[in-house]
Scaffold this motif. Structure first.
Motif, PDB file in Angstrom:
ATOM      1  N   ARG A  69       0.831  -1.213   0.000  1.00 56.51           N
ATOM      2  CA  ARG A  69       0.000   0.000   0.000  1.00 56.51           C
ATOM      3  C   ARG A  69       0.867   1.266   0.000  1.00 56.51           C
ATOM      4  N   GLU A  72       2.685   1.540  -3.370  1.00 58.35           N
ATOM      5  CA  GLU A  72       1.713   1.894  -4.408  1.00 58.35           C
ATOM      6  C   GLU A  72       1.342   3.377  -4.298  1.00 58.35           C
ATOM      7  N   VAL A  78       2.438  -1.079  -8.876  1.00 56.46           N
ATOM      8  CA  VAL A  78       1.028  -1.069  -9.261  1.00 56.46           C
ATOM      9  C   VAL A  78       0.509  -2.501  -9.123  1.00 56.46           C
ATOM     10  N   ARG A  79      -0.768  -2.604  -8.750  1.00 52.91           N
ATOM     11  CA  ARG A  79      -1.411  -3.922  -8.666  1.00 52.91           C
ATOM     12  C   ARG A  79      -2.397  -4.058  -9.821  1.00 52.91           C
ATOM     13  N   ILE A  91       1.559  -7.786  -8.470  1.00 52.59           N
ATOM     14  CA  ILE A  91       2.245  -6.533  -8.168  1.00 52.59           C
ATOM     15  C   ILE A  91       3.400  -6.377  -9.144  1.00 52.59           C
ATOM     16  N   THR A  94       6.682  -0.050 -11.277  1.00 55.59           N
ATOM     17  CA  THR A  94       6.369   1.005 -12.241  1.00 55.59           C
ATOM     18  C   THR A  94       7.666   1.600 -12.778  1.00 55.59           C
TER      19      THR A  94
END
Length: 139
Positions: A69, A72, A78-79, A91, A94
């Motif tokens: 979390r 992100e 990113v998920r 997951i 990026t």
């Protein structure tokens, strides 16, 4: 004559000092050694579940959920849904995450060289192979 410290003690002592120095190296970019470890795991194996990432990053599933979390929210990961299993979230790192790893690559490598500075290249490779062997025997 005093007995030498156990190998387990020596490994733990080395781990603790490496983590402390790694935290120092990473502090300017605002990530912890554990967060950095998770990011580098994703760099090598992109598209992992939180459970896989936790296992490969040496943290509990709950700790990883919190960490994902945070990473992100900072734009490092990113998920996304797994196309093969829509209930599963994967997951991925990026572009921002890749840039962060590249930014700290030199100071992290400098730390590793500092740690192995008194060793020949052959001795450093032998240490790497020995640690890999120890990990495999206990995994």
């Amino acid at each position: 004559m005093k007995a030498s410290p156990s190998l387990l003690y020596m490994i733990k002592r080395a781990e603790l000092v490496v983590r402390a120095r790694l935290d120092e190296v990473l502090r300017p970019v605002g990530v912890t050694a554990l967060q950095y470890t998770a990011l580098t795991v994703l760099e090598r194996h992109d598209g992992l579940t939180a459970a896989q990432l936790a296992r490969d990053s040496f943290v509990t599933a709950q700790s990883m959920a919190d960490m994902v979390r945070t990473l992100e929210s900072r734009g490092y990961v990113v998920r996304h849904r797994n196309p093969a299993n829509r209930r599963e979230l994967l997951i991925s790192l990026t572009e921002t995450g890749h840039r962060l790893i590249a930014e700290v690559d030199r100071p992290v490598r400098d730390l590793e060289h500092r740690m192995t500075g008194g060793l020949t290249a052959e001795q450093a490779e032998h240490l790497r192979v020995s640690l890999e062997h120890a990990w495999r025997r206990l995994s």
